[in-house]
Enzyme design. Structure first.
Site: not given
Ligand code: 26Y
Length: 816
Positions: A356, A549-550, A555, A660, A664
């Site tokens: 991701h 969003k976060r 972003k 995503t 929406k």
């Molecule tokens: C390693 C840890 C701290 C960690 C925890 C959560 C690393 C990443 C994440 C979360 C990542 C995340 O939410 N990524 C998002 O995933 C979505 C679904 O695929 C994408 O639409 C989005 O672009 C992406 O930032």
């Protein structure tokens, strides 16, 4: 005397599941005389839950095999009641309980076991898997505290714990399903009678995993899948009684608390790896419990081990579950006595890995000493996996000596680190990104060498999608109804490509009017919510411009708020007559900052301070309002997404894997201002470039521009300089508070805020222009909705099923 409306209330309960008044009263331990909304929610939820259980049991009996398992540390489910009612088709029955249904639904707390996109994607996928009748389970952690609640106090984010479990009718503790999980200890080796070396992991500390199951109802099908969440408990039941009796109270309580800490809280970082020991413990605890569960079920089938990958597919949601790879290898080799190669073949064919992110700071690495300490046997296995892999690489590329250190699972740093993404690639048969650009980027940047080693075919793309049940039908019932009235029913909720038929109505006056009225009503609903929660009145006729969003520098909420300040300065410089001619706007922000992410918190603060100044400026009035919505979450998104005219998806090109919420907002009849990044690119291709506002530098140029910044300094855009001057003048409070924000732009501008600023502002001007022509605007939005069929999560699931899992749906026999 029971008031009339409450009589209706329990009559309706009867219809939706309760047998009689006593049933209601005993379940809730409460008399109907004082049935408030909370009780109405409790009653309705329990009634629906009972209905689901029947289908759930049937599904679980019939789906014994050919299963997909989804390992995800995050499932951002949101509320369950509304979804359950809609999926079961009983919303109408429950509609008038004597309370407003929205109020009853609104009582439920979000199940917020996730940070953002990745967790919500997992939740959408569960909905699609059940709706399409795939036998699938999700496996996650039952955090006692989900993502924190955000409060804004004096313009600053304050984090408050989210204790969400005091009334949760949607989970079922499975007291009989427990797994003992080991940590620490040592590895003992001996040779068995056949001279084979055996490894025994012993003397560890044991923690017990307890299963809690959550039913996942499919839409318009009896298929009800399972989400199994693990909770940690001290192994010897409640206390170590011996210690307790011998007076070591504190130690015994301490042990218990230590065990329970594992599943206590969700780490609130997204896209930033911190390498904390407790998080590694969480990861292993949940991977080991899940695999044990999967293997136990498989062994009951008495099938040969080589059948394992034909019966079971495990999808890894990013690298967080990567320890499942060495864990399965350990089970097969150490516990089941398979030889290394046979076991490894099973492992690789079982797992698929979804990436991701390409950003270095989000790629997980764990230090070798930490793994050595916590999971000594796993470290040995990881080293052996690496050895086999590097030997293969060396044979295949004998001339490329650097290749070995580049692709090694073990980074030769101090301390040495295990690169989890590399382990995930080596241990999976397929690796996918989540949008075309992203999948191309991983193949040409971070995983380039692996494409050489394994070939193109191991790498693929599955562009993300969203469930139209929640994100259209539930969030925007009026629009769903309007579409259904033209399409002759709700089939589009299961085949979203049918939406294309509403293209025919893009020029239909009546349809346009109805579409416009719905948007206005949704904006009014949001305006009311904003009034209630912030006290600020916003005009629903203004252009609603939303970014939720976060909060993250990549972003670029900072680009947005700088743009808002730019607009404010322009408005201030105008005469009242000129100002009147401007398109009124409401700029709406929402999102949480990771508690330790200073810069993200500065952005939140700036948005709130700008809001305070602008919203109280009598010269400005309706021309501009700036709103920060507190505690953005899934249920709030259901109110927000239907209410946008424009939403912002403006990440620095090449950084947002997919996004995503972009999907929406468009599905709900709003347009996008965005960069050529993530799924924006495919959205543009589907809906037409005339129906989206794209701007900014392209991914392929970002590195060159950064390079230029390093060697020639950052060129600050003139307009942006005026914004910085205003901030420095103290217009939005003490300027020291924001110096970190402006300084990073001046010093490096890693996120290209300045380089993209002018194009961004101009694009907003053209949005104002376009919005004036409401008929043309409606035409665009209707066409965009009609062309969003591709972005359903159902399509994702079908692609995964065909390309990665090799599985088919299994429909339940109705009333069978
Ligand atoms: C390693 C840890 C701290 C960690 C925890 C959560 C690393 C990443 C994440 C979360 C990542 C995340 O939410 N990524 C998002 O995933 C979505 C679904 O695929 C994408 O639409 C989005 O672009 C992406 O930032």
């Amino acid at each position: 005397e029971i008031p009339d409306e409450q009589k209706t209330a329990w009559k309706k309960h009867t219809a939706s599941g309760f047998k009689n008044k006593e049933d209601f009263e005993t379940t809730l331990a409460r008399s109907l005389y004082n049935c408030d909304e909370g009780a109405a929610y409790g009653g309705t939820a329990l009634a629906f839950r009972d209905r689901l259980i029947i289908d759930w049991n049937k599904t679980q009996q019939s789906h014994t095999f050919a299963d997909q398992k989804h390992l995800s540390l995050e499932f951002l489910m949101g509320r369950a009641l509304d979804n359950a009612m809609l999926n079961v088709g009983l919303k109408d029955v429950a509609r008038d309980l004597g309370f407003r249904m929205e109020d009853v639904i609104g009582i439920e707390r979000d199940a917020a076991l996730g940070n953002g996109g990745l967790g919500r994607l997992a939740a959408c996928f569960l909905d699609s898997l059940a709706s399409l009748d795939y036998p699938a389970w999700g496996y996650g952690l039952r955090y006692r505290y989900g993502i924190f609640k955000q409060e804004i106090i004096n313009g600053y984010q304050v984090e408050v714990p989210d204790y969400w479990l005091d009334f949760n009718p949607w989970e079922f503790p499975r007291h009989d399903v427990t797994v003992d999980i080991q940590f620490y200890g040592n590895v003992r080796k001996y040779n068995d009678d056949n001279g084979r070396q055996v490894s025994v992991w012993e003397n560890g500390e044991i923690v017990t995993a307890n299963a809690y199951d959550v039913p996942i109802p499919g839409y318009n099908t009896p298929t009800t899948n399972n989400l199994r969440l693990w909770s940690s408990k001290a192994a010897s039941g409640e206390f170590d009684f011996q210690k307790f009796n011998s007076g070591e109270y504190e130690q015994s309580v301490h042990d218990q608390m230590r065990a329970e800490t594992i599943s206590a809280v969700l780490y609130p970082n997204d896209n930033l790896d911190r390498g904390k020991e407790l998080r590694l413990k969480q990861q292993y605890f949940w991977c080991a419990a899940s695999l044990h569960d999967i293997v136990r079920r498989f062994k009951k089938s008495k099938k040969a081990w080589k059948e394992f990958p034909n019966q079971i597919a495990i999808q890894l949601n990013d690298t967080h579950p990567t320890l499942a790879i060495p864990e399965l290898q350990r089970i097969l080799v150490d516990n089941e006595g398979l030889d290394w190669d046979t076991a490894w073949n099973i492992v690789v064919n079982t797992f698929g890995y979804t990436n991701h992110t390409v950003m270095a700071e989000a790629l997980e690495k764990w230090s070798v000493p930490l793994i050595q300490h916590l999971l000594p046997r796993h470290l040995e296995i990881i080293y052996e996996i690496n050895l086999h892999f590097l030997q293969y690489v060396e044979r295949t590329f004998p001339k490329d000596r650097d290749m070995l250190s580049r692709v090694s699972i073990v980074e030769e740093s101090n301390p040495k680190m295990i690169r989890m993404a590399f382990l995930a690639i080596v241990g999976s048969h397929k690796v996918n990104g989540v949008a075309e650009l992203h999948s191309d980027l991983i193949k040409t940047t971070i995983f380039k060498d692996f494409v050489k080693i394994y070939g193109q075919d191991k790498f693929t793309n599955v562009t993300n999608g969203i469930t139209p049940r929640r994100w259209l039908h539930q969030a925007n019932p009026k629009l769903s109804e309007l579409i259904a009235s033209k399409l002759g029913g709700y089939d589009f909720l299961k085949d979203l490509t049918l939406l294309h038929k509403i293209e025919a109505y893009a020029d239909d006056k009546q349809f346009r009017k109805a579409f416009q009225d719905i948007k206005y009503a949704n904006k009014t609903r949001l305006a009311n919510y904003i009034k209630e929660t912030t006290g600020v009145s916003v005009n629903p006729a203004a252009l609603f411009d939303i970014q939720v969003k976060r909060i993250h520098e990549y972003k670029r909420q900072q680009l947005n708020i700088f743009g808002v300040i730019h607009r404010y300065l322009a408005l201030k410089a105008m005469s009242p007559e000129e100002r009147k001619k401007m398109q009124p706007r409401v700029s709406i922000f929402g999102g949480k900052a990771a508690p330790g992410y200073w810069m993200a918190k500065c952005i939140i603060h700036l948005v709130n301070e700008v809001g305070r100044v602008v919203n109280n400026d009598p010269e400005i009035g309706d021309a501009l309002k700036v709103i920060f919505i507190e505690d953005y979450n899934v249920s709030k998104c259901e109110i927000i997404a239907p209410a946008s005219d424009i939403s912002e998806h403006i990440s620095t090109a090449g950084t947002e894997a997919s996004g995503t919420s972009n999907m929406k907002f468009v599905l709900n009849g709003g347009l996008i201002i965005g960069t050529c990044d993530g799924a924006n690119i495919e959205i543009t291709r589907e809906i037409g470039e005339e129906n989206i506002f794209l701007f900014g530098n392209l991914a392929e140029d970002v590195e060159d521009i950064r390079h230029q910044h390093t060697y020639e300094g950052v060129l600050i855009d003139d307009g942006l300089q005026k914004v910085f001057d205003a901030i420095h003048s103290g217009m939005f409070g003490h300027s020291d508070e924001f110096s970190a924000l402006t300084n990073t732009v001046v010093n490096h501008d890693h996120w290209l805020t300045s380089a993209d600023f002018e194009a961004y502002c101009k694009t907003h001007d053209s949005i104002d222009e376009a919005f004036k022509d409401q008929e043309a605007w409606l035409h665009k939005t209707i066409l965009a909705v009609a062309r969003m069929g591709f972005f359903t999560a159902d399509r994702c699931i079908e692609e995964y099923a065909e390309m990665i899992w090799n599985v088919e749906p299994q429909k339940l026999k109705q009333n069978g």
